[in-house]
Design a protein around this motif. Structure first.
Motif, mmCIF file in Angstrom:
data_model
loop_
_atom_site.group_PDB
_atom_site.id
_atom_site.type_symbol
_atom_site.label_atom_id
_atom_site.label_comp_id
_atom_site.label_asym_id
_atom_site.label_seq_id
_atom_site.Cartn_x
_atom_site.Cartn_y
_atom_site.Cartn_z
ATOM 1 N N SER A 158 0.813 -1.213 0.000
ATOM 2 C CA SER A 158 0.000 0.000 0.000
ATOM 3 C C SER A 158 0.851 1.270 0.000
ATOM 4 O O SER A 158 0.320 2.363 -0.147
ATOM 5 N N THR A 159 2.173 1.127 0.166
ATOM 6 C CA THR A 159 3.034 2.311 0.197
ATOM 7 C C THR A 159 3.217 2.933 -1.175
ATOM 8 O O THR A 159 3.690 4.064 -1.289
ATOM 9 N N ASP A 160 2.847 2.211 -2.249
ATOM 10 C CA ASP A 160 2.991 2.733 -3.619
ATOM 11 C C ASP A 160 1.733 2.382 -4.402
ATOM 12 O O ASP A 160 1.570 1.256 -4.857
ATOM 13 N N LYS A 161 0.845 3.358 -4.559
ATOM 14 C CA LYS A 161 -0.422 3.112 -5.253
ATOM 15 C C LYS A 161 -0.233 2.804 -6.734
ATOM 16 O O LYS A 161 -1.134 2.255 -7.386
ATOM 17 N N ASP A 162 0.922 3.191 -7.295
ATOM 18 C CA ASP A 162 1.189 2.955 -8.714
ATOM 19 C C ASP A 162 2.002 1.686 -8.956
ATOM 20 O O ASP A 162 2.430 1.429 -10.088
ATOM 21 N N ALA A 163 2.221 0.913 -7.923
ATOM 22 C CA ALA A 163 3.013 -0.309 -8.064
ATOM 23 C C ALA A 163 2.259 -1.341 -8.900
ATOM 24 O O ALA A 163 1.027 -1.356 -8.951
ATOM 25 N N THR A 164 3.028 -2.201 -9.551
ATOM 26 C CA THR A 164 2.453 -3.318 -10.293
ATOM 27 C C THR A 164 2.539 -4.577 -9.435
ATOM 28 O O THR A 164 3.633 -5.053 -9.108
ATOM 29 N N ILE A 165 1.393 -5.083 -9.035
ATOM 30 C CA ILE A 165 1.289 -6.303 -8.237
ATOM 31 C C ILE A 165 0.551 -7.327 -9.094
ATOM 32 O O ILE A 165 -0.632 -7.160 -9.385
ATOM 33 N N LYS A 166 1.252 -8.374 -9.516
ATOM 34 C CA LYS A 166 0.632 -9.311 -10.454
ATOM 35 C C LYS A 166 0.937 -10.754 -10.068
ATOM 36 O O LYS A 166 1.988 -11.067 -9.517
ATOM 37 N N PRO A 167 0.003 -11.670 -10.351
ATOM 38 C CA PRO A 167 0.222 -13.086 -10.067
ATOM 39 C C PRO A 167 1.000 -13.768 -11.190
ATOM 40 O O PRO A 167 0.768 -13.518 -12.377
#
Length: 277
Positions: free
Chosen positions: A256-265
């Motif tokens: 949650s510290t980076d709203k623009d982060a890419t989190i992908k499975p």
């Protein structure tokens, strides 16, 4: 994204509405299942994940078919800071409406994540007989990956939250009744806000005929997500600010510290299934 999903679901409905040349399948997948991120200063473990799957393949020719179905998958991993003791800063507003710079330092912070999702695949299958009762199979397509739960449990040896008010050049590090100070043996739980993404999917394997209408299917698979499953509007402190206490802080999570982060499975491993008519 909604446009793509409508087309995928529409094709699935068409496939299941006809019984001609139908082959059903049920199976399991198991292997390395990662929730990859590009959040700075964060590392994750590699854990075993899996999926349960059922579906349907409609034969277009002797060698080509189109398939779909539904899958339930689970990803698990532990997430850490690259350094054992790290300070991260963001902006908050206190109970009086005054803005300040909020910094959090943790020691031995750990986050145990569990992601569960529904997957809707749509794929083309190529098969070729290579020996009596044995077929070579290759599947390629897309999946709609819809998270249904992305929860985490956090722990840390200590959490210290302190504030800096730039307008008055005021630094506060020990005022527990206003949320600033140290806490030992921190533990909390939280959940990430998520959204659906598309995945590419590939399988390479073999089918072994076990009878006139049944067959054993084994394959290697690779699933890769595109875009991010994280859905939030602003950056947040991974340990939340509580304006009335320094020992009752919510867990927002490292991602949650980076709203623009890419989190992908991303997942790869083995598939074991049973085909039947």
């Amino acid at each position: 994204m909604k446009f793509d999903v409508k087309y995928i679901i529409g094709i699935v409905v068409i496939l299941f509405s006809t019984g001609m040349n139908a082959q059903f399948y049920a199976g399991i997948q198991s292997g390395i299942a990662n929730i990859q991120s590009d959040v700075n200063g964060v590392k994750a473990s590699h854990e075993i994940g899996g999926a349960l799957k059922v579906g349907y393949i409609y034969s277009l020719t002797d060698h080509i078919g189109i398939g779909s179905g539904v899958e339930f998958s689970q990803y698990r991993q532990e997430v850490f800071l690259n350094q054992g003791s790290t300070t991260l800063t963001n902006f908050e507003v206190d109970a009086t409406g005054s803005a300040f710079s909020y910094s959090v330092t943790t020691s031995n912070y750990k986050e145990s994540q569990t992601l569960q999702a529904i997957q809707i695949p749509l794929f083309l299958q190529y098969k070729k007989n290579i020996n009596k009762g044995i077929d070579f199979n290759f599947r390629a397509g897309v999946k709609y990956f819809l998270p249904v739960s992305y929860k985490f449990e956090t722990s840390a040896a200590s959490v210290n939250g302190f504030a800096y008010y730039p307008d008055v050049n005021l630094y506060i590090d020990d005022l527990p009744e206003y949320g600033f100070g140290n806490q030992t043996n921190y533990a909390a739980s939280g959940e990430y806000n998520t959204k659906g993404v598309l995945m590419s999917t590939f399988e390479l394997g073999f089918t072994f005929q076990m009878g006139g209408k049944n067959a054993l299917y084994t394959a290697m698979f690779l699933d890769t997500g595109y875009g991010t499953i994280l859905d939030q509007e602003k950056n947040e402190s991974y340990v939340g600010y509580n304006p009335t206490s320094s020992t009752d802080r919510n867990a927002n999570g490292l991602y949650s510290t980076d709203k623009d982060a890419t989190i992908k499975p991303v997942a790869f491993g083995l598939t074991l299934g049973w085909n039947f008519k």
